[in-house]
Design a protein around this motif. Structure first.
Motif, mmCIF file in Angstrom:
data_model
loop_
_atom_site.group_PDB
_atom_site.id
_atom_site.type_symbol
_atom_site.label_atom_id
_atom_site.label_comp_id
_atom_site.label_asym_id
_atom_site.label_seq_id
_atom_site.Cartn_x
_atom_site.Cartn_y
_atom_site.Cartn_z
ATOM 1 N N HIS A 258 39.260 38.787 20.078
ATOM 2 C CA HIS A 258 38.046 39.423 19.544
ATOM 3 C C HIS A 258 38.447 40.509 18.551
ATOM 4 N N TRP B 201 39.069 35.005 14.924
ATOM 5 C CA TRP B 201 38.431 35.978 15.804
ATOM 6 C C TRP B 201 37.471 35.268 16.749
ATOM 7 N N SER C 68 34.177 35.136 19.141
ATOM 8 C CA SER C 68 32.860 35.756 19.123
ATOM 9 C C SER C 68 32.117 35.427 20.417
ATOM 10 N N ASP C 69 31.113 36.230 20.720
ATOM 11 C CA ASP C 69 30.330 36.039 21.929
ATOM 12 C C ASP C 69 29.633 34.689 21.899
ATOM 13 N N GLN D 257 30.866 31.780 21.912
ATOM 14 C CA GLN D 257 31.584 30.774 21.115
ATOM 15 C C GLN D 257 32.139 29.680 22.027
ATOM 16 N N HIS E 87 31.759 37.975 25.395
ATOM 17 C CA HIS E 87 32.239 39.314 25.060
ATOM 18 C C HIS E 87 31.868 40.252 26.200
#
Length: 214
Positions: A86, A116, A118-119, A121, A132
């Motif tokens: 993240h 990266w 991500s929430d 994902q 997250h």
């Protein structure tokens, strides 16, 4: 009657000088795998992947404290798998050598993350999702595999404990919110793989965790 879908492949074992739990998650059909938190002993991790007949496609991190990444560079070099983190933990990733020096742990260079996280994902194995869950660090992630009722919680949630919040970027109200609003809303029958130590049951933590309970 259709054949039952084969069970997700999961193997967890401690690695590295701080005995971080590394987890291999494999799709039983495609044989694609993700490796979560390779905190050392890359040859052991590679041997387990080989024994399971799996090919790692991505290396994902619950957060960027030193004990969760120590074999990441070697794993990427040996397998070509991509590194995932993240973005809010980039400051910790950029200071990996400093972290190692502070704790007296040999530093093995690790390249920058390829992507990266991500929430919400979807993960590359096609069987799980990234959540997250900040608080232990700003970019802390958990990984949820609903069909297997399996939660990889990193250092956010432990058996009857929670992650420290006195290190870089830690915050107790934030980790409390993450646990209550993200993790404790999942299936209470789920097995929780923690960042260190034994697995636990999510429902048991909801009821009995002395730091964050419902």
């Amino acid at each position: 009657m259709a054949d039952a879908k084969p069970a997700l492949i999961r193997e967890t074992f401690p690695v590295g000088p701080l005995q971080c739990n590394c987890t291999i998650i494999g799709d039983p059909v495609t044989k694609k795998a993700i490796v979560i938190d390779p905190g050392g002993d890359h040859e052991l991790i590679l041997a387990r992947l080989d024994a399971l007949g799996l090919k790692v496609v991505s290396i994902i991190h619950t957060h960027a404290h030193l004990d969760h990444f120590l074999a990441s560079g070697q794993m990427k070099e040996k397998t070509g798998a991509t590194l995932h983190l993240h973005k809010e933990d980039q400051f910790l990733w950029d200071a990996l050598e400093v972290q190692c020096r502070m704790f007296g742990v040999p530093y093995t260079p690790v390249p920058a993350p390829d992507q990266w996280l991500s929430d919400d994902q979807a993960l590359d194995c096609g069987c799980g999702v990234a959540l997250h869950t900040p608080g232990h660090t700003p970019g802390s992630m958990s990984f949820w595999f609903p069909e297997a009722k399996l939660l990889i919680a990193g250092d956010t949630l432990f058996r009857r404990s929670i992650g420290r919040t006195d290190l870089w970027g830690g915050d107790f109200p934030t980790i409390e919110k993450s646990i209550k609003t993200r993790l404790y809303t999942l299936d209470e029958d789920a097995t929780v793989v923690t960042g260190h130590g034994p697995d636990t049951n999510l429902g048991d933590e909801m009821r009995e965790n002395p730091f964050v309970s419902l």
